[in-house]
Design a protein around this motif. Structure first.
Motif, PDB file in Angstrom:
ATOM      1  N   HIS A   1       0.832  -1.206   0.000  1.00  0.00           N
ATOM      2  CA  HIS A   1       0.000   0.000   0.000  1.00  0.00           C
ATOM      3  C   HIS A   1       0.870   1.259   0.000  1.00  0.00           C
ATOM      4  N   ARG A   2       1.931   1.251   0.780  1.00  0.00           N
ATOM      5  CA  ARG A   2       2.819   2.415   0.827  1.00  0.00           C
ATOM      6  C   ARG A   2       3.438   2.701  -0.540  1.00  0.00           C
ATOM      7  N   LEU A   3       3.611   1.660  -1.347  1.00  0.00           N
ATOM      8  CA  LEU A   3       4.169   1.835  -2.689  1.00  0.00           C
ATOM      9  C   LEU A   3       3.185   2.493  -3.650  1.00  0.00           C
ATOM     10  N   THR A   4       1.896   2.456  -3.300  1.00  0.00           N
ATOM     11  CA  THR A   4       0.874   2.924  -4.236  1.00  0.00           C
ATOM     12  C   THR A   4       0.340   4.311  -3.931  1.00  0.00           C
ATOM     13  N   THR A   5       0.783   4.939  -2.835  1.00  0.00           N
ATOM     14  CA  THR A   5       0.189   6.219  -2.468  1.00  0.00           C
ATOM     15  C   THR A   5       1.229   7.233  -2.015  1.00  0.00           C
ATOM     16  N   THR A   6       0.933   8.479  -2.343  1.00  0.00           N
ATOM     17  CA  THR A   6       1.725   9.587  -1.819  1.00  0.00           C
ATOM     18  C   THR A   6       0.883  10.449  -0.880  1.00  0.00           C
ATOM     19  N   GLU A   7      -0.324   9.988  -0.570  1.00  0.00           N
ATOM     20  CA  GLU A   7      -1.202  10.709   0.357  1.00  0.00           C
ATOM     21  C   GLU A   7      -0.585  10.676   1.752  1.00  0.00           C
ATOM     22  N   THR A   8      -0.413  11.846   2.332  1.00  0.00           N
ATOM     23  CA  THR A   8       0.251  11.905   3.633  1.00  0.00           C
ATOM     24  C   THR A   8      -0.514  11.151   4.710  1.00  0.00           C
ATOM     25  N   SER A   9      -1.837  11.259   4.725  1.00  0.00           N
ATOM     26  CA  SER A   9      -2.596  10.565   5.768  1.00  0.00           C
ATOM     27  C   SER A   9      -2.471   9.047   5.616  1.00  0.00           C
ATOM     28  N   GLU A  10      -2.394   8.559   4.394  1.00  0.00           N
ATOM     29  CA  GLU A  10      -2.218   7.121   4.157  1.00  0.00           C
ATOM     30  C   GLU A  10      -0.838   6.665   4.632  1.00  0.00           C
ATOM     31  N   GLN A  11       0.178   7.465   4.336  1.00  0.00           N
ATOM     32  CA  GLN A  11       1.531   7.122   4.788  1.00  0.00           C
ATOM     33  C   GLN A  11       1.621   7.185   6.315  1.00  0.00           C
ATOM     34  N   MET A  12       0.966   8.179   6.914  1.00  0.00           N
ATOM     35  CA  MET A  12       0.953   8.300   8.368  1.00  0.00           C
ATOM     36  C   MET A  12       0.291   7.068   8.997  1.00  0.00           C
ATOM     37  N   ASN A  13      -0.872   6.697   8.480  1.00  0.00           N
ATOM     38  CA  ASN A  13      -1.577   5.542   9.031  1.00  0.00           C
ATOM     39  C   ASN A  13      -0.799   4.248   8.824  1.00  0.00           C
ATOM     40  N   ALA A  14      -0.136   4.115   7.696  1.00  0.00           N
ATOM     41  CA  ALA A  14       0.686   2.928   7.454  1.00  0.00           C
ATOM     42  C   ALA A  14       1.843   2.877   8.451  1.00  0.00           C
ATOM     43  N   ALA A  15       2.476   4.010   8.686  1.00  0.00           N
ATOM     44  CA  ALA A  15       3.570   4.057   9.655  1.00  0.00           C
ATOM     45  C   ALA A  15       3.072   3.696  11.053  1.00  0.00           C
ATOM     46  N   ASP A  16       1.899   4.203  11.409  1.00  0.00           N
ATOM     47  CA  ASP A  16       1.303   3.879  12.708  1.00  0.00           C
ATOM     48  C   ASP A  16       1.015   2.380  12.803  1.00  0.00           C
ATOM     49  N   MET A  17       0.434   1.807  11.752  1.00  0.00           N
ATOM     50  CA  MET A  17       0.131   0.376  11.774  1.00  0.00           C
ATOM     51  C   MET A  17       1.403  -0.458  11.922  1.00  0.00           C
ATOM     52  N   LEU A  18       2.442  -0.080  11.202  1.00  0.00           N
ATOM     53  CA  LEU A  18       3.697  -0.822  11.311  1.00  0.00           C
ATOM     54  C   LEU A  18       4.277  -0.695  12.715  1.00  0.00           C
ATOM     55  N   ALA A  19       4.179   0.482  13.309  1.00  0.00           N
ATOM     56  CA  ALA A  19       4.654   0.656  14.684  1.00  0.00           C
ATOM     57  C   ALA A  19       3.914  -0.276  15.629  1.00  0.00           C
ATOM     58  N   MET A  20       2.588  -0.354  15.462  1.00  0.00           N
ATOM     59  CA  MET A  20       1.795  -1.214  16.349  1.00  0.00           C
ATOM     60  C   MET A  20       2.131  -2.683  16.138  1.00  0.00           C
ATOM     61  N   ILE A  21       2.375  -3.075  14.903  1.00  0.00           N
ATOM     62  CA  ILE A  21       2.763  -4.459  14.633  1.00  0.00           C
ATOM     63  C   ILE A  21       4.085  -4.767  15.326  1.00  0.00           C
ATOM     64  N   TYR A  22       5.081  -3.883  15.148  1.00  0.00           N
ATOM     65  CA  TYR A  22       6.397  -4.132  15.730  1.00  0.00           C
ATOM     66  C   TYR A  22       6.391  -4.093  17.256  1.00  0.00           C
ATOM     67  N   THR A  23       5.521  -3.277  17.847  1.00  0.00           N
ATOM     68  CA  THR A  23       5.548  -3.159  19.305  1.00  0.00           C
ATOM     69  C   THR A  23       4.718  -4.205  20.024  1.00  0.00           C
ATOM     70  N   ARG A  24       3.653  -4.759  19.370  1.00  0.00           N
ATOM     71  CA  ARG A  24       2.802  -5.658  20.143  1.00  0.00           C
ATOM     72  C   ARG A  24       2.178  -6.830  19.405  1.00  0.00           C
TER      73      ARG A  24
END
Length: 156
Positions: A7-30
């Motif tokens: 998904h990150r490869l398909t979008t330059t929308e800042t909110s999409e990138q922000m949410n993807a970064a948040d999701m990855l953080a949550m995956i890595y932390t818990r």
């Protein structure tokens, strides 16, 4: 993680990138097994999400994003073992929401209040955790699991 990466490869929308970064953080932390949890990666991803949130141009969206990305960072910081810094981030999140969101986003605000209660409990501040749990349950009395967490605070 692969789907988020695609998904990150398909979008330059800042909110999409922000949410993807948040999701990855949550995956890595818990959400990974104990041998794959990576708190450094989680912190890096949540910092990316927070940087994007702070750069949002729309003031209402910026307040919402700032509050909830700080809350996400609080979770990562808690998992890294710094409960005091986690509580400070949750308190900052609540203040941002109180100052800028009015009565909007009630469900999301319940998440902030729940996290404050949980961090207070983890810090051993039972006298402060109990009213924090009560505040959440006043707003959302159907939140069954929280009654058990409040009971832990009572027992402590």
């Amino acid at each position: 993680m692969a789907v988020i990466g695609e998904h990150r490869l398909t979008t330059t929308e800042t909110s999409e990138q922000m949410n993807a970064a948040d999701m990855l953080a949550m995956i890595y932390t818990r959400h990974l097994g104990p041998d794959r949890i990576d708190q450094d990666a989680a912190l890096a991803w949540v910092n990316t999400a927070l940087a994007i949130a702070d750069a949002e141009q729309d003031p209402t969206k910026r307040a919402f994003y700032r509050a909830f990305m700080r809350n996400a960072r609080a979770l990562v910081v808690m998992h890294r073992g710094d409960l005091k810094a986690s509580l400070a981030l949750v308190e900052e999140s609540i203040k941002i929401a109180d100052d800028h969101l009015g009565e909007r986003h009630e469900l999301h605000r319940t998440v902030l209040l729940t996290n404050r209660a949980r961090v207070l409990l983890a810090l051993g501040h039972h006298d402060r955790a109990l009213p924090a749990f009560d505040e959440v349950l006043t707003r959302d009395p159907e939140y069954d699991a929280l009654y058990f967490e409040r009971a832990v605070a009572h027992k402590a």
